[in-house]
Write a protein that holds these residues in place. Structure first.
Motif: not given
Length: 131
Positions: A105-110
């Motif tokens: 549902g989400m991508h972190l620290f891209v």
């Protein structure tokens, strides 16, 4: 339901009796190293819903920051779960047998993802950790 999972060599197995939640992928340099890839694929577990079925004595842990850590199989090295204050907080989606019932549902620290990483799909992307 319930969900089951295991490490690569099959010595460590677990069971989860509640649906997973908050599936995400983290692309920070620490997760790339811990998961040996572009990042993590991880989902939280409901407190009290996780149990080791076999091989708990074959686990090794690493606390990356105070209170937060990861558990690995000592034989094959599979990263199985994340812990918070000694309790399983979530599991790596790749260790689940079959359909985990969630999608990322989400991508972190891209903002710190590897230069060779291309993030596909339509999940929200955050430069760091969402507030």
């Amino acid at each position: 339901m319930p969900l089951t999972g295991s490490c690569f060599c099959g010595q460590v197995t677990y069971c989860i009796t509640a649906p997973l939640r908050a599936a995400r992928s983290c692309h920070c340099s620490r997760c790339r190293k811990a998961f040996s890839g572009a990042g993590s694929a991880y989902a939280e577990v409901e407190p009290g819903s996780f149990a080791w079925k076999s091989g708990a004595d074959n686990l090794s842990g690493y606390e990356s920051t105070p209170g937060w850590g990861l558990c690995f199989c000592r034989t094959c090295g599979t990263t199985l779960c994340g812990t918070h204050d000694g309790e399983v907080h979530g599991v790596t989606l790749g260790t689940i047998d079959g359909d985990p019932g969630v999608t990322i549902g989400m991508h972190l620290f891209v903002g710190s993802k590897a230069p060779w990483d291309h993030i596909g799909g339509d999940a929200r992307q955050f430069e760091g950790f969402p507030e």
